[in-house]
Design an enzyme around this catalytic site. Sequence first.
Site, PDB file in Angstrom:
ATOM      1  CG  HIS A 210      -9.884  -5.558   6.315  1.00 54.77           C
ATOM      2  ND1 HIS A 210      -8.741  -5.283   5.610  1.00 54.77           N
ATOM      3  CD2 HIS A 210     -10.155  -4.425   7.011  1.00 54.77           C
ATOM      4  CE1 HIS A 210      -8.344  -4.047   5.852  1.00 54.77           C
ATOM      5  NE2 HIS A 210      -9.203  -3.499   6.710  1.00 54.77           N
TER       6      HIS A 210
ATOM      7  CG  HIS B 241      -9.678  -2.248  11.640  1.00 57.45           C
ATOM      8  ND1 HIS B 241      -8.318  -2.019  11.743  1.00 57.45           N
ATOM      9  CD2 HIS B 241      -9.953  -2.267  10.307  1.00 57.45           C
ATOM     10  CE1 HIS B 241      -7.802  -1.885  10.522  1.00 57.45           C
ATOM     11  NE2 HIS B 241      -8.779  -2.030   9.639  1.00 57.45           N
TER      12      HIS B 241
ATOM     13  N   GLY C 119      -3.543   2.792   8.852  1.00 56.28           N
ATOM     14  CA  GLY C 119      -3.476   4.219   9.103  1.00 56.28           C
ATOM     15  C   GLY C 119      -3.478   4.978   7.790  1.00 56.28           C
TER      16      GLY C 119
ATOM     17  CG  HIS D 257      -5.034  -1.258   5.840  1.00 55.54           C
ATOM     18  ND1 HIS D 257      -4.737  -2.145   6.849  1.00 55.54           N
ATOM     19  CD2 HIS D 257      -6.346  -0.904   6.021  1.00 55.54           C
ATOM     20  CE1 HIS D 257      -5.811  -2.313   7.613  1.00 55.54           C
ATOM     21  NE2 HIS D 257      -6.801  -1.578   7.127  1.00 55.54           N
TER      22      HIS D 257
ATOM     23  CD  GLU E 183      -9.129   2.237   3.373  1.00 51.05           C
ATOM     24  OE1 GLU E 183     -10.210   2.336   3.974  1.00 51.05           O
ATOM     25  OE2 GLU E 183      -8.034   1.981   3.933  1.00 51.05           O
TER      26      GLU E 183
ATOM     27  CG  ASP F  84     -12.476  -1.117   7.215  1.00 52.63           C
ATOM     28  OD1 ASP F  84     -11.461  -1.586   7.757  1.00 52.63           O
ATOM     29  OD2 ASP F  84     -12.514   0.028   6.726  1.00 52.63           O
TER      30      ASP F  84
END
Length: 373
Positions: free
Chosen positions: A26, A28, A187, A214, A217, A314
């Site tokens: 994970h 980005h 998002g 996702h 969270e 992340d």
Amino acid sequence: METNPTQYRLEGDGADIRALPKVSLHDHLDGGLRPQTLIELGDEIGLEVPANDAESLGDWFTTQSDSGSLVEYLKTFDLTTAVMQTREGLSRVAREFVQDLAADGVVYGEIRWAPEQHLTRGLSLDETVEAVQEGIEQGIDDARHQGRRIRAGQLITAMRHADRGLEIAELAVRHRERGVVGFDIAGAEAGFPASRHRTAFDFLASRFFPVTIHAGEADGIESIKSALLDGRALRLGHGVRLAEDLVIERQDDENTYVSLGPVAQWVRDREIALETSPSSNLQTGAIAAWGDELVDHPFDLLYQLGFRVTVNTDNRLQSGTSLTRELWLLADAFGYDLDDLEAFQLNAAAAAFLPLDDREELAEQIEDGFDEA
């Protein structure tokens, strides 16, 4: 930003965490830029950045990201995506991304990003994917020349608040033989459940294409349920609020007795991986129900209960971190040793979107590396 990388050694045996083979699930692309690269690419397009030197810009990102809100945290990406709108920009960022993973001891990485956010300068969706793949392959080649071995794949992401889920799912499947290994939605989570993209997930299921979502969270159990039922998620991006489905019945000096709700039971029994990102979870307030320090993170409880926990970054830029640092922080907070860190990597290897034979080979690579530590 991360400093003094030589400090990341385990208490006790002194093992160098950076040298250990690691798996990143994970991470980005638009959250892993080098600050200097952002400055240079920004200069090329006339983009004003908050600081003109790399160290100050890195500090700005971490400060801005410590908001306690996912929505506020996501605003920092307006700056990073602005310099990733050309083939050259995308390829450079992807190449350096892989270089940095390899330098951190990552032997397998899945790189997630949203092509629909990179179209403002005329690229098509397919061209963005091709540009990123070009950069990934260059980064892998660079690492090989430096004596490092890394493998990487793309996770194509659709923005959950938009209405392009099916289009992006079709894009991902189109490139499954050219570097793309899975699909994601990301998002603002609250108010935008996976069910909004049910058509996309139906299509992906019909093509036997793996999905991570996702969930857990910035929203709770209902979001996780939608990821599992509507999205057929094989992994949960973050997933930390799954702990809301746990009830601590009682504690004594030696044991904690916990009962699992139906969602938590399903996730644990089917070994659905949790892609936790400790520093990010603190920054976005994902663990606010349990506290505001790393020791309050439900990671250890989930680990002790047998969930397939994995450790991730992340967004390395926003959190000023690396996978090595995240593992070191957890070891420091919970007293983990080399066996624990190996367990986290084996969990990630087992959950990787790779064929079974490749996952088994990856697990062997991890075991060999830890045996040598």
